[in-house]
Design an enzyme around this catalytic site. Structure first.
Site, short mmCIF file in Angstrom:
data_model
loop_
_atom_site.label_atom_id
_atom_site.label_comp_id
_atom_site.label_asym_id
_atom_site.label_seq_id
_atom_site.Cartn_x
_atom_site.Cartn_y
_atom_site.Cartn_z
N LYS A 246 0.83 -1.20 0.00
CA LYS A 246 0.00 0.00 0.00
C LYS A 246 0.87 1.25 0.00
O LYS A 246 0.53 2.26 -0.60
CB LYS A 246 -0.90 0.02 1.24
CG LYS A 246 -2.10 -0.92 1.17
CD LYS A 246 -2.96 -0.72 2.40
CE LYS A 246 -4.15 -1.66 2.39
NZ LYS A 246 -5.01 -1.49 3.57
N ARG A 247 1.98 1.18 0.69
CA ARG A 247 2.81 2.37 0.87
C ARG A 247 3.91 2.48 -0.18
O ARG A 247 4.58 3.48 -0.24
CB ARG A 247 3.44 2.37 2.28
CG ARG A 247 2.40 2.39 3.39
CD ARG A 247 3.06 2.25 4.77
NE ARG A 247 2.08 2.23 5.83
CZ ARG A 247 1.43 1.14 6.24
NH1 ARG A 247 1.68 -0.02 5.64
NH2 ARG A 247 0.55 1.18 7.21
#
Length: 464
Positions: A246-247
Site C-alpha cells: 500500500k505504501r
C-alpha cells in the site's frame, strides 16, 4: 461429516485494495468455489485512527469489479467488540491471558536495555503471573493491556499449504498484546476469534504473516478451537524488485479499472502471479475455478509485469462484445470531458480500432478524434508539407461533392487525387491522416474516414 470449505479475505480499510490483497482474495475465492464451499468478506477495521469509510467503499467496489462474490459479509470487526471482550474475560479467568500495566515509556526502556545487552527485543514477562512470583504493585491511573500467555517452551509446527512444514520455537516469540489499553483488540487476537466464529477452514494470505501464525496457532489451542489450514503466498515484486505494498508502488485495483483494463483480464493475470496450470496463460473464470485446487502455488515471489498484463488485456479486448466496449469507451471519453453516446456508428468505430488497443483507455484515445478537435504531435504535423496542403484542400472539394459517404466512394476519390497529382498512396494518405485524425498512422484511411461525418472531414481539410 466432511467439513465445508470456508475461506475469507480480510482487508484493512486503511487504504485502497492493493494488488497483493486482490490476488489473495482471488485465490481464496477460487479455492472455495472449486470445492463448492463458501467465501467470506471481513473488514478488519480495528485500526480506528486510519480506517475510513472511503476505503471500505473502494474495497467493495474492487471486489465487485473483479467479480469476487462472497457468501457472507462484509463483517466488520468493530461491530464485534462485545464478542472479543467475552473471550478475553474467559481467557483471564482461565489464566491464558493477563493484565499488563507497563507504560509505553517502560516498554521503550525495556527494549533499549535489551539492545544494549545485545539481546533480541521482546516483552520480559514482568506482569505475567507465575507460581511463587510477586507481581509489581498496580500503578494508579494506568489502563492495562491484555497479554496472551504464550507457551514458554515447545515448538509451533504447521504444514503450510504453500511452503510445506514450518516450525518456530515458542522461545522465539513473546507474550503479545491481544487487547490494547483502550479495549480494542489487536490483529493477532481478533483474527483468531473471527476465523473461529466464522468456521474458516483454509486461510490464504501473504507470507508476511508467517511470523504471526505461531501466536495465532497458540491462541487457537488455548481456546480449544479448531485450527484452519494456512497457506502463505509469496509477495508480488514491482519493476524495481521491491515488494509491492500500500505504501510502496502498488496501484489500487480500481485504478486499473479506471485505466481501461477488463476485470476478466485482471483476474486471469493475477491468478498467474504465483499459480499455474501447466503452460496455460489465458483461461476463463470458469476454468480457473475448475483448476484451482490449492496445488501448484509457487514458493517464490511473483514479478509484476505491466507489459504482460497489457498483453492479456489486449486479448480480452479483442474478444469483448462491441456493445460492452462502447459503454466503456463512452465512460472513458466522459472522464476527459468529451461527450459521446452509444450508437451504431460507435459500434463500428470500436470494431475497427479494438484490435489495436491494450486498454479501453487506448481505444478512447483513438476514438476521441471522432468527437473532439485533433492536434497532431510536432513529428506528425511535419507530414503536412506545403506541397501536401493544396492537394488536401482539393480533395476536400471532391469529398464534399460525394453523393454516397462510404468506403468505396472515399477510396475512389483518393485514387482520383493520386492520379491527378502523380502521387503514391503514402504521399497522400499520411498527410490526410494527420489533417483529419491528428496522427500519421491509422487503419486503412478510407475505412477510418467513412466513420466520420462527412462535414467534419471536409472542414478539417479546408481549414489547414
Amino acid at each position: 461429516m466432511k467439513q465445508t470449505v470456508r475461506t475469507r479475505i480480510a482487508p484493512s480499510p486503511t487504504g485502497f485494495l492493493h494488488l497483493g490483497t486482490a490476488r489473495t482474495a482471488l485465490f481464496s475465492w477460487a479455492y472455495a468455489r472449486h470445492h463448492g464451499g463458501e467465501f467470506v468478506l471481513r473488514i478488519e477495521d480495528t485500526d480506528v485512527a486510519r480506517s475510513t469509510q472511503e476505503s471500505v467503499e473502494q474495497i467493495l467496489q474492487a471486489m465487485r469489479w473483479l467479480g469476487l462474490d462472497y457468501d457472507e459479509g462484509p463483517v466488520y470487526q468493530m461491530r464485534r467488540l462485545d464478542r472479543y471482550r467475552e473471550v478475553v474475560d474467559q481467557m483471564l479467568a482461565a489464566g491464558t491471558a493477563y493484565r499488563c500495566y507497563c507504560t509505553p515509556q517502560e516498554l521503550d526502556e525495556m527494549r533499549e536495555a535489551q539492545r544494549a545487552r545485545g539481546e533480541k527485543t521482546r516483552y520480559d514477562g514482568r506482569w505475567r503471573p507465575a507460581p511463587g512470583k510477586t507481581l509489581p504493585p498496580v500503578p494508579e491511573g494506568v489502563a492495562p493491556a491484555i497479554r496472551f500467555c504464550n507457551p514458554l517452551d515447545g515448538v509451533v509446527t504447521w504444514d503450510d499449504l504453500v511452503k510445506g512444514p514450518i516450525s518456530i520455537a515458542n522461545r522465539e516469540i513473546d507474550d503479545l498484546i491481544i487487547v490494547r489499553p483502550d479495549g480494542v483488540p489487536t490483529y493477532n487476537f481478533a483474527v483468531v476469534i473471527d476465523d473461529w466464529d466464522m468456521r474458516i477452514s483454509h486461510v490464504f494470505r501473504g507470507d508476511e504473516h508467517v511470523n504471526n501464525t505461531p501466536w495465532q496457532i497458540n491462541i487457537f489451542n488455548a481456546l480449544g478451537a479448531p485450527l484452519p489450514l494456512f497457506g502463505h503466498v509469496p509477495v508480488i515484486l514491482g519493476d524495481d524488485g521491491q515488494k509491492l505494498s500500500k505504501r510502496r508502488g502498488a496501484v489500487s485495483v480500481t485504478a486499473y479499472e479506471e485505466a481501461g483494463y477488463l476485470p476478466e483480464a485482471m483476474v486471469n493475470y493475477l491468478a498467474r502471479l504465483g499459480w499455474s496450470h501447466g503452460d496455460d496463460e489465458l483461461f476463463s473464470r470458469r476454468e480457473l475455478v475448475e483448476w484451482f485446487d490449492g496445488q501448484h502455488l509457487s514458493k517464490s515471489p511473483a514479478q509484476w509485469d505491466p507489459a504482460k498484463l497489457s498483453w492479456v488485456n489486449a486479448h480480452y479486448i479483442k474478444q469483448a462484445d462491441n456493445e460492452r466496449l462502447s459503454r466503456l469507451v463512452v465512460a472513458q471519453l466522459s472522464a476527459r470531458g468529451i461527450a459521446a453516446e452509444e450508437s451504431e456508428l460507435l459500434l463500428r468505430r470500436v470494431a475497427l480500432f479494438k484490435d489495436r488497443c491494450a486498454t479501453t483507455a487506448e481505444l478512447a484515445d483513438w476514438l476521441a478524434m471522432y468527437y473532439a478537435d485533433v492536434k497532431a504531435t510536432e513529428a506528425d504535423a511535419a507530414q503536412l508539407t506545403e506541397a501536401a496542403r493544396p492537394v488536401l484542400r482539393e480533395l476536400a472539394q471532391t469529398l464534399s461533392g460525394l453523393a454516397a459517404w462510404d468506403k468505396a466512394a472515399i477510396s475512389q476519390a483518393l485514387k482520383q487525387a493520386l492520379a491527378a497529382h502523380g502521387l503514391k498512396m503514402p504521399q497522400l494518405a499520411i498527410p490526410l491522416r494527420v489533417a483529419v485524425c491528428g496522427r500519421a498512422q491509422t487503419p486503412s484511411v478510407d475505412a477510418v474516414l467513412e466513420l466520420f461525418p462527412k462535414e467534419i472531414v471536409v472542414n478539417r481539410l479546408r481549414n489547414l
